[in-house]
Design a protein around this motif. Structure first.
Motif, mmCIF file in Angstrom:
data_model
loop_
_atom_site.group_PDB
_atom_site.id
_atom_site.type_symbol
_atom_site.label_atom_id
_atom_site.label_comp_id
_atom_site.label_asym_id
_atom_site.label_seq_id
_atom_site.Cartn_x
_atom_site.Cartn_y
_atom_site.Cartn_z
ATOM 1 N N ILE A 174 3.902 10.282 1.006
ATOM 2 C CA ILE A 174 2.451 9.731 0.320
ATOM 3 C C ILE A 174 3.009 10.139 -1.093
ATOM 4 C CG2 ILE A 174 0.167 10.188 0.171
ATOM 5 C CD1 ILE A 174 0.012 10.432 3.181
ATOM 6 N N GLN A 175 3.191 11.325 -1.557
ATOM 7 C CA GLN A 175 3.303 11.612 -2.824
ATOM 8 C C GLN A 175 4.161 10.878 -3.595
ATOM 9 O OE1 GLN A 175 6.022 15.133 -3.467
ATOM 10 N NE2 GLN A 175 4.881 15.564 -5.700
ATOM 11 N N ALA A 176 5.489 10.264 -2.926
ATOM 12 C CA ALA A 176 6.517 9.339 -3.250
ATOM 13 C C ALA A 176 5.727 8.128 -3.733
ATOM 14 C CB ALA A 176 7.665 9.584 -2.616
ATOM 15 N N LEU A 177 5.011 7.606 -2.617
ATOM 16 C CA LEU A 177 4.410 6.395 -2.637
ATOM 17 C C LEU A 177 3.539 6.316 -3.970
ATOM 18 C CD1 LEU A 177 3.631 3.530 -1.502
ATOM 19 C CD2 LEU A 177 1.870 4.842 -0.230
ATOM 20 N N THR A 178 2.552 7.450 -4.089
ATOM 21 C CA THR A 178 1.802 7.203 -5.301
ATOM 22 C C THR A 178 2.334 7.514 -6.554
ATOM 23 O OG1 THR A 178 0.055 8.652 -3.820
ATOM 24 C CG2 THR A 178 -0.069 8.736 -6.381
ATOM 25 N N ALA A 179 3.598 8.128 -6.794
ATOM 26 C CA ALA A 179 4.354 8.263 -7.946
ATOM 27 C C ALA A 179 5.169 6.957 -8.304
ATOM 28 C CB ALA A 179 5.191 9.242 -7.883
ATOM 29 N N THR A 180 5.198 6.371 -7.323
ATOM 30 C CA THR A 180 6.198 4.794 -7.543
ATOM 31 C C THR A 180 5.353 3.678 -7.609
ATOM 32 O OG1 THR A 180 6.729 4.825 -4.982
ATOM 33 C CG2 THR A 180 8.140 5.930 -6.497
ATOM 34 N N LEU A 181 3.959 3.704 -7.680
ATOM 35 C CA LEU A 181 3.228 2.597 -7.705
ATOM 36 C C LEU A 181 3.040 2.198 -9.135
ATOM 37 C CD1 LEU A 181 1.170 0.710 -6.268
ATOM 38 C CD2 LEU A 181 -0.610 2.182 -6.921
ATOM 39 N N THR A 182 4.341 1.324 -9.590
ATOM 40 C CA THR A 182 4.563 1.011 -11.072
ATOM 41 C C THR A 182 3.769 -0.230 -11.032
ATOM 42 O OG1 THR A 182 6.505 -0.337 -10.279
ATOM 43 C CG2 THR A 182 6.749 2.069 -10.833
ATOM 44 N N HIS A 183 3.863 -0.550 -12.315
ATOM 45 C CA HIS A 183 2.963 -1.926 -12.632
ATOM 46 C C HIS A 183 3.865 -3.081 -11.741
ATOM 47 C CE1 HIS A 183 0.629 -1.082 -16.026
ATOM 48 N NE2 HIS A 183 1.521 -0.186 -16.463
ATOM 49 N N SER A 184 5.238 -3.104 -11.397
ATOM 50 C CA SER A 184 5.626 -4.215 -10.580
ATOM 51 C C SER A 184 5.189 -4.240 -9.265
ATOM 52 C CB SER A 184 7.179 -4.036 -10.824
ATOM 53 O OG SER A 184 7.773 -3.004 -10.371
ATOM 54 N N SER A 185 5.281 -2.891 -8.785
ATOM 55 C CA SER A 185 4.829 -2.685 -7.242
ATOM 56 C C SER A 185 3.178 -2.992 -7.110
ATOM 57 C CB SER A 185 5.004 -1.528 -6.802
ATOM 58 O OG SER A 185 4.508 -0.336 -7.340
ATOM 59 N N ALA A 186 2.546 -2.486 -8.086
ATOM 60 C CA ALA A 186 0.902 -3.027 -8.130
ATOM 61 C C ALA A 186 0.791 -4.600 -8.238
ATOM 62 C CB ALA A 186 0.317 -2.324 -9.273
ATOM 63 N N ALA A 187 1.432 -5.092 -9.072
ATOM 64 C CA ALA A 187 1.511 -6.633 -9.268
ATOM 65 C C ALA A 187 1.960 -7.520 -7.802
ATOM 66 C CB ALA A 187 2.337 -7.243 -10.488
ATOM 67 N N ALA A 188 2.778 -6.851 -7.151
ATOM 68 C CA ALA A 188 3.011 -7.403 -5.905
ATOM 69 C C ALA A 188 1.925 -7.122 -4.854
ATOM 70 C CB ALA A 188 4.306 -6.766 -5.380
ATOM 71 N N ALA A 189 1.345 -5.791 -4.919
ATOM 72 C CA ALA A 189 0.135 -5.677 -4.122
ATOM 73 C C ALA A 189 -0.810 -6.565 -4.332
ATOM 74 C CB ALA A 189 -0.271 -4.246 -4.074
ATOM 75 N N VAL A 190 -1.256 -6.889 -5.760
ATOM 76 C CA VAL A 190 -2.245 -7.848 -6.158
ATOM 77 C C VAL A 190 -2.282 -9.084 -5.447
ATOM 78 C CG1 VAL A 190 -3.524 -9.075 -8.242
ATOM 79 C CG2 VAL A 190 -2.871 -6.469 -8.159
ATOM 80 N N ARG A 191 -0.804 -9.769 -5.426
ATOM 81 C CA ARG A 191 -0.475 -11.055 -4.997
ATOM 82 C C ARG A 191 -0.794 -11.079 -3.310
ATOM 83 N NH1 ARG A 191 3.898 -10.091 -8.669
ATOM 84 N NH2 ARG A 191 3.635 -11.124 -10.546
ATOM 85 N N ILE A 192 -0.357 -9.932 -2.730
ATOM 86 C CA ILE A 192 -0.545 -9.829 -1.395
ATOM 87 C C ILE A 192 -2.063 -9.989 -0.921
ATOM 88 C CG2 ILE A 192 -0.308 -8.397 0.720
ATOM 89 C CD1 ILE A 192 2.513 -7.570 -0.548
ATOM 90 N N ALA A 193 -2.759 -9.096 -1.812
ATOM 91 C CA ALA A 193 -4.227 -9.012 -1.457
ATOM 92 C C ALA A 193 -5.022 -10.449 -1.657
ATOM 93 C CB ALA A 193 -4.799 -8.043 -2.304
ATOM 94 N N CYS A 194 -4.422 -11.290 -2.544
ATOM 95 C CA CYS A 194 -4.986 -12.502 -2.921
ATOM 96 C C CYS A 194 -4.552 -13.654 -2.175
ATOM 97 C CB CYS A 194 -5.356 -12.864 -4.394
ATOM 98 S SG CYS A 194 -6.166 -11.516 -5.430
ATOM 99 N N ASP A 195 -3.522 -13.261 -1.342
ATOM 100 C CA ASP A 195 -2.782 -14.591 -0.890
ATOM 101 C C ASP A 195 -3.441 -15.022 0.407
ATOM 102 O OD1 ASP A 195 -0.809 -16.284 0.418
ATOM 103 O OD2 ASP A 195 0.729 -15.081 0.204
ATOM 104 N N PRO A 196 -3.938 -16.179 0.468
ATOM 105 C CA PRO A 196 -4.540 -16.740 1.757
ATOM 106 C C PRO A 196 -3.803 -16.672 2.768
ATOM 107 C CG PRO A 196 -4.097 -18.637 0.059
ATOM 108 C CD PRO A 196 -3.547 -17.077 -0.457
ATOM 109 N N ASP A 197 -2.300 -16.878 2.960
ATOM 110 C CA ASP A 197 -1.367 -16.753 3.927
ATOM 111 C C ASP A 197 -1.246 -15.669 4.175
ATOM 112 O OD1 ASP A 197 -1.560 -19.806 4.113
ATOM 113 O OD2 ASP A 197 0.028 -19.595 2.485
#
Length: 337
Positions: A114-137
């Protein structure tokens, strides 16, 4: 690692099992799996429920060993292990009996993962998460994991801009728009051109994105008189019009074409009508336009001769308001539907 585990299974099964635990969590880190995947892995490997509380996200997650979700329970009494670098963040196993032989290792790898996950939430991975969160599929599970990864819980405000600098790490380019997810219903600056909508639940994020795009089509320039920040929730029936008109269809309306023709030689026409629509007092409208009130009276005396209606009487006011709305859609840099 896999070859080493295979050799150890022959000589020392306990050591092989321990390495298998380490390898499993390392694989989740490499895959940048969501928090829920780490907790589910801990529960499955320990053979009992597992949980985690992330203080910076205000998030508590618990899972059974078969992967099913348990309700949040902040009042637990299980022995806890701190997440390094995460003040107030903990992980635990909910074992009824004495600790298992690998419990300490599982908790250590869970907390480090969990520590590594929090530390590696970079702009690119955050952007990917935003796209998944907003993807209707996307599946509901993937969308929930994405919002958890972004530290979002409860209501989320979706803000859509045509361009510009990302105002938050939780931003991504989606279909030529800059999309930002903000927790709750924050106060947004009015010096940007944006559309916004609120999702009360992660499953509503794709629909909220669509509504925010509609709101963007009605947003004016920040230096203009019309609103540059438009919330879909405040549009009411106006949203139905914006949803049904493309830029081309709005531009084809005669009243919109008339405004464009008048603007060629009289660049004050649209902003004058906007100011008059925005204020009940002509003196206030003149002040916003930075002109003398007599100048505004002259303009309002001239406009009916060109528009074919009086924009200050009730019927003309309604017609002017609709014409301005369609004119804004026609000149929006968003294609819409």
């Amino acid at each position: 690692m896999r070859d080493l585990i295979g050799r150890l299974e022959v000589e020392n099964d306990d050591a092989a099992t321990a390495l298998r635990v380490i390898d499993h969590f390392d694989h989740l880190v490499d895959e940048r799996a969501p928090v829920g995947a780490f907790i589910r892995a801990a529960a499955a490997l320990a053979g009992c429920p597992a949980g985690a509380h992330l203080a910076d996200r205000g998030l508590t997650r618990r899972f059974l060993q078969d992967g099913r979700t348990l309700p949040e329970d902040d009042d637990h009494t299980w022995p806890r292990v701190a997440v390094p670098g995460g003040t107030g963040s903990w992980v635990w196993l909910e074992r009824a009996g004495p600790p298992g032989p690998l419990d300490a290792l599982i908790l250590e790898r869970l907390s480090r993962g969990i520590q590594a996950l929090t530390a590696t939430l970079t702009h690119s991975s955050a952007a990917a998460a935003v796209r998944i969160a907003c993807d209707p599929d996307a599946t509901a599970a993937d969308r929930r994991d994405a919002t958890t990864r972004l530290g979002l819980a409860g209501a989320v405000t979706v803000v859509v801009r045509a361009s510009g600098t990302a105002p938050s790490p939780r931003s991504a380019e989606i279909a030529h728009h800059l999309v930002t997810l903000l927790p709750g219903t924050p106060v947004l600056p009015h010096d940007v051109r944006a559309g916004a909508a609120v999702a009360e639940h992660p499953d509503q994020l794709p629909a909220a994105l669509a509504r925010a795009r509609v709101a963007l089509r009605l947003a004016g320039h920040p230096t203009g008189i019309g609103p540059s920040l438009v919330f879909h929730d405040q549009l009411g029936a106006i949203a139905a019009v914006a949803e049904r008109f493309t830029r081309q269809e709005a531009a084809a309306v005669e009243d919109v074409q008339l405004l464009d023709r008048l603007l060629v030689n009289h660049p004050w026409v649209v902003e004058t009508l906007q100011a008059v629509m925005h204020h009940t007092s002509l003196r206030q409208a003149a002040a916003q336009l930075h002109v003398h009130h007599s100048t505004l009276h002259d303009r309002l005396a001239w406009l009916p001769t060109r528009l074919g209606y009086v924009p200050t009487d009730p019927a003309g006011r309604r017609r002017a308001a609709v014409a301005l709305m369609l004119w804004t859609i026609a000149h929006s840099d968003d294609e819409g539907n």
